[in-house]
Design a protein around this motif. Structure first.
Motif, PDB file in Angstrom:
ATOM      1  N   ASP A   1      46.449  53.689  36.727  1.00 21.53           N
ATOM      2  CA  ASP A   1      47.122  53.463  35.396  1.00 21.53           C
ATOM      3  C   ASP A   1      46.039  52.681  34.796  1.00 21.53           C
ATOM      4  O   ASP A   1      46.239  51.590  34.825  1.00 21.53           O
ATOM      5  N   PRO A   2      44.797  53.261  34.083  1.00 21.09           N
ATOM      6  CA  PRO A   2      44.027  52.492  33.788  1.00 21.09           C
ATOM      7  C   PRO A   2      44.380  51.379  32.399  1.00 21.09           C
ATOM      8  O   PRO A   2      44.018  50.193  32.301  1.00 21.09           O
ATOM      9  N   ALA A   3      45.577  51.803  31.852  1.00 18.43           N
ATOM     10  CA  ALA A   3      45.953  50.790  30.776  1.00 18.43           C
ATOM     11  C   ALA A   3      46.754  49.694  31.347  1.00 18.43           C
ATOM     12  O   ALA A   3      47.006  48.854  30.596  1.00 18.43           O
ATOM     13  N   HIS A   4      47.167  49.872  32.609  1.00 24.59           N
ATOM     14  CA  HIS A   4      47.883  48.720  33.229  1.00 24.59           C
ATOM     15  C   HIS A   4      47.604  48.430  34.640  1.00 24.59           C
ATOM     16  O   HIS A   4      48.097  48.803  35.693  1.00 24.59           O
ATOM     17  N   PRO A   5      46.249  47.769  34.692  1.00 24.30           N
ATOM     18  CA  PRO A   5      45.667  47.545  36.021  1.00 24.30           C
ATOM     19  C   PRO A   5      46.904  46.360  36.633  1.00 24.30           C
ATOM     20  O   PRO A   5      47.191  45.653  35.952  1.00 24.30           O
ATOM     21  N   ARG A   6      47.080  46.554  37.936  1.00 24.48           N
ATOM     22  CA  ARG A   6      47.737  45.651  38.543  1.00 24.48           C
ATOM     23  C   ARG A   6      46.983  45.278  39.986  1.00 24.48           C
ATOM     24  O   ARG A   6      46.456  46.025  40.752  1.00 24.48           O
ATOM     25  N   ALA A   7      47.567  44.003  40.509  1.00 23.33           N
ATOM     26  CA  ALA A   7      46.766  43.505  41.645  1.00 23.33           C
ATOM     27  C   ALA A   7      47.468  43.826  42.960  1.00 23.33           C
ATOM     28  O   ALA A   7      48.808  43.913  43.101  1.00 23.33           O
ATOM     29  N   LEU A   8      46.693  44.240  43.930  1.00 27.19           N
ATOM     30  CA  LEU A   8      47.388  44.850  45.379  1.00 27.19           C
ATOM     31  C   LEU A   8      47.286  43.722  46.383  1.00 27.19           C
ATOM     32  O   LEU A   8      47.938  43.410  47.257  1.00 27.19           O
ATOM     33  N   GLY A   9      46.001  43.070  46.297  1.00 27.32           N
ATOM     34  CA  GLY A   9      45.891  42.111  47.491  1.00 27.32           C
ATOM     35  C   GLY A   9      44.802  41.096  47.020  1.00 27.32           C
ATOM     36  O   GLY A   9      43.983  41.449  46.144  1.00 27.32           O
ATOM     37  N   GLN A  10      44.605  40.006  47.974  1.00 24.80           N
ATOM     38  CA  GLN A  10      43.598  39.186  47.705  1.00 24.80           C
ATOM     39  C   GLN A  10      43.097  38.467  48.877  1.00 24.80           C
ATOM     40  O   GLN A  10      43.747  38.141  49.688  1.00 24.80           O
TER      41      GLN A  10
END
Length: 240
Positions: free
Chosen positions: A211-220
């Motif tokens: 969802d390009p309007a709402h990027p979200r972090a998955l891992g680090q």
């Protein structure tokens, strides 16, 4: 001869104990040089230029080199400077470029510029984004989306479906400075540096941009202290 030397040494020592000699009538007192020219500290004679962090003396204000902290000479100018509003910007350093088809996507200072390179001898500016929060350090393109590593501005997602009017579609604020970026499918990989008082730390973040309007972090991934991550490349399911 020994007695004469003893008398001379005694007189010199006595004069030093008396402190500075007052000027005679009609004689001007000349200020001495600054004892610490490197830090911009000075006596009460002439002001220091305020080199280093820009901390000036109490005479004229420092030109504000470094962090731009001036002296106390003209406080009304400093008060005015705090109320300055940025009304426009053009140009800037170019540190990032990515090419897809007939267009090159270039980081131009705090903006993303779209350049038509169909005629390599005459590249033409087609459009550019509005100002982003920081300087563009890296760019990755996937279809009509351009992913921007915007240093302190984190990840910026730009819709370039209309090359003449690229616009920001979404953003993700990273904990550190975003240095580099790579895109693969629905994921974006960010190389980051986080500064601490005693060390720099490196991070690699994986961001879901389905969802390009709402990027979200998955891992680090944390590389450790004194191990900054300044670049990233992706092949398949591996990031380097």
């Amino acid at each position: 001869m020994g007695a004469k030397r003893l008398v001379i040494c005694f007189l010199v020592g006595w004069l030093l104990l008396q402190g500075p000699v007052a000027p005679s009538a009609g004689q001007a007192l000349t200020p001495g040089p600054s004892p610490n020219p490197g830090r911009g500290e000075q006596d009460e004679g002439l002001p220091s230029p305020g080199i280093g962090r820009g901390v000036g003396g109490e005479g004229l204000p420092s030109p504000g080199i470094g962090r731009g902290v001036g002296g106390e000479g003209l406080p009304h100018l400093q008060a005015d400077a705090r109320n300055v509003e940025l009304v426009g910007q053009i140009g800037g350093t170019c540190q990032a470029v990515a090419v897809q088809g007939r267009y090159a996507y270039i980081g131009l200072g705090p903006r993303l510029a779209v350049v038509d390179i169909s005629n390599p001898a005459q590249p033409a500016l087609v459009g550019q984004s509005a100002m982003l929060p920081d300087v563009v350090l890296d760019v990755a393109v996937s279809g009509t989306l351009v992913y921007v590593a915007d240093r302190d501005g984190g990840l910026r997602v730009i819709d370039a479906s209309d090359p003449a009017h690229p616009r920001e579609l979404g953003a993700y604020n990273t904990p550190g400075f975003t240095q580099s970026i790579a895109a693969s499918g629905a994921f974006v990989y960010l190389a980051e540096i986080q500064e601490e008082p005693t060390a720099e730390m490196g991070f690699l973040e994986v961001i879901d941009v389905s969802d390009p309007a709402h990027p979200r972090a998955l891992g680090q991934f944390f590389s450790g202290h004194y191990v900054p991550i300044v670049d990233v490349a992706v092949a398949g399911t591996r990031a380097y």
